[in-house]
Design a protein around this motif. Structure first.
Motif, mmCIF file in Angstrom:
data_model
loop_
_atom_site.group_PDB
_atom_site.id
_atom_site.type_symbol
_atom_site.label_atom_id
_atom_site.label_comp_id
_atom_site.label_asym_id
_atom_site.label_seq_id
_atom_site.Cartn_x
_atom_site.Cartn_y
_atom_site.Cartn_z
ATOM 1 N N LYS A 1 48.668 40.518 60.054
ATOM 2 C CA LYS A 1 50.076 40.086 60.011
ATOM 3 C C LYS A 1 50.560 39.897 58.590
ATOM 4 O O LYS A 1 51.781 39.875 58.332
ATOM 5 C CB LYS A 1 50.255 38.796 60.797
ATOM 6 N N ASP A 2 49.641 39.762 57.644
ATOM 7 C CA ASP A 2 50.005 39.505 56.253
ATOM 8 C C ASP A 2 50.144 40.791 55.428
ATOM 9 O O ASP A 2 50.507 40.725 54.247
ATOM 10 C CB ASP A 2 48.964 38.599 55.596
ATOM 11 N N SER B 1 54.818 45.521 55.815
ATOM 12 C CA SER B 1 55.019 46.640 56.738
ATOM 13 C C SER B 1 55.101 47.982 56.022
ATOM 14 O O SER B 1 54.668 48.996 56.569
ATOM 15 C CB SER B 1 56.285 46.407 57.564
ATOM 16 N N ASP C 1 49.021 41.231 67.253
ATOM 17 C CA ASP C 1 48.400 40.415 66.217
ATOM 18 C C ASP C 1 49.376 40.077 65.093
ATOM 19 O O ASP C 1 49.230 39.052 64.418
ATOM 20 C CB ASP C 1 47.174 41.122 65.643
ATOM 21 N N ARG C 2 50.369 40.924 64.884
ATOM 22 C CA ARG C 2 51.379 40.661 63.861
ATOM 23 C C ARG C 2 52.528 39.803 64.381
ATOM 24 O O ARG C 2 53.391 39.387 63.607
ATOM 25 C CB ARG C 2 51.921 41.987 63.320
ATOM 26 N N GLY C 3 52.537 39.549 65.696
ATOM 27 C CA GLY C 3 53.615 38.777 66.277
ATOM 28 C C GLY C 3 54.941 39.507 66.243
ATOM 29 O O GLY C 3 56.005 38.887 66.114
ATOM 30 N N GLU C 4 54.883 40.832 66.381
ATOM 31 C CA GLU C 4 56.070 41.671 66.308
ATOM 32 C C GLU C 4 56.319 42.366 67.636
ATOM 33 O O GLU C 4 55.390 42.589 68.428
ATOM 34 C CB GLU C 4 55.905 42.763 65.241
ATOM 35 N N THR D 1 56.712 47.446 65.002
ATOM 36 C CA THR D 1 55.450 47.884 64.395
ATOM 37 C C THR D 1 55.351 49.398 64.395
ATOM 38 O O THR D 1 54.941 50.008 63.394
ATOM 39 C CB THR D 1 54.255 47.278 65.147
#
Length: 265
Positions: A194-195, A198, A239-242, A247
């Protein structure tokens, strides 16, 4: 979805009997563009052949993987120079260091890596790099070429958070595979994907390797193929909360810009 698989070993013998079906399944799953990995002298030629046979769908890289480092002679570099001049070749590599398996002696790996970086500095092509258990030497060699290279992606990233951010600090890209889906070895990746910004994040299957362990139903043959990229992106988005669409769009935009790929046909 419109996805780009930045690393698929479609020249592998396991695809010889059904490649057309594999490509059809990929497109049905939203994988509209794929980059075929060239990882040896013969494999790079094969990757180019496949890209030429499927224009608008396949492109290729040309390089010598550290497992094949002993192939990297002066003659081989001349062959790579000619291959990398072809329009279907969109990156130099796969090249780098692999101290996990040590299929080639480490001095030979380092020399092959340096020779291919010298060529990349000459051609300006983006670099498709491999690093496993060799981070210190990898970074030291790349430091020698600072300011001389084009865009860089460390593909099939499996390393630590610190390694990932070492790459991001250099403005390099990171390629995520189905390793993310391996509860035995890839759980740590879920904690920091997630960090990754993009515009530095890309996705790949590394087919026929690394079949995502969370695919259901699990195919009996255990062969990975580009159609499963959609599953990897779903896991990555979670996992990225998107939202999945965000994504997918971001990784596709990053890959298209990195490799200079046209819009899908």
């Amino acid at each position: 979805m419109d996805l780009i698989d930045i690393g698929a070993n479609l020249g592998h013998e396991s695809f010889d009997h059904d490649l057309d079906a594999v490509l059809a399944r990929a497109r049905a799953a939203g994988v509209q563009r794929m980059v075929v990995t060239g990882a040896s002298r013969a494999g790079s030629v094969r990757a180019l052949e496949l890209a030429r046979a499927h224009p608008g769908l396949l492109w290729a890289t040309a390089g010598i993987h550290p497992h094949h480092a002993v192939e990297c002679t002066a003659e081989a570099i001349a062959e790579l120079r000619a291959l990398q001049a072809e329009p279907e070749i969109v990156a130099a590599g796969e090249c780098g260091l692999d101290y996990h398996r040590d299929f080639s002696p480490r001095p030979a790996q380092r020399l092959a890596f340096e020779r291919q970086l010298e060529l990349a500095a000459e051609t300006g092509l983006p670099l498709f790099l491999h690093q496993r258990d060799a981070h210190g030497d990898f970074m030291a060699i790349m430091k020698e070429f600072e300011g001389k290279l084009g865009a860089v992606v460390v593909h099939c990233f499996t390393g630590t958070r610190a390694e990932c951010f070492d790459y991001l600090d250099q403005d390099w890209h990171v390629g995520i595979t189905g390793w993310l889906c391996d509860e035995r070895r890839g759980q740590h990746l879920r904690e920091f994907v997630k960090d990754i910004p993009s515009h530095r994040l890309m996705v790949e299957t590394d087919a026929p390797y690394l079949l995502p362990r969370t695919v259901r139903p699990m195919p009996g043959h255990r062969r990975n193929e580009p159609m499963y990229l959609a599953h990897i992106v779903e896991e990555l988005a979670r996992d990225r909360g998107e939202d999945l669409a965000i994504t997918a769009a971001a990784t596709t935009a990053a890959a298209a810009a990195f490799f200079g790929l046209p819009d899908p046909a």
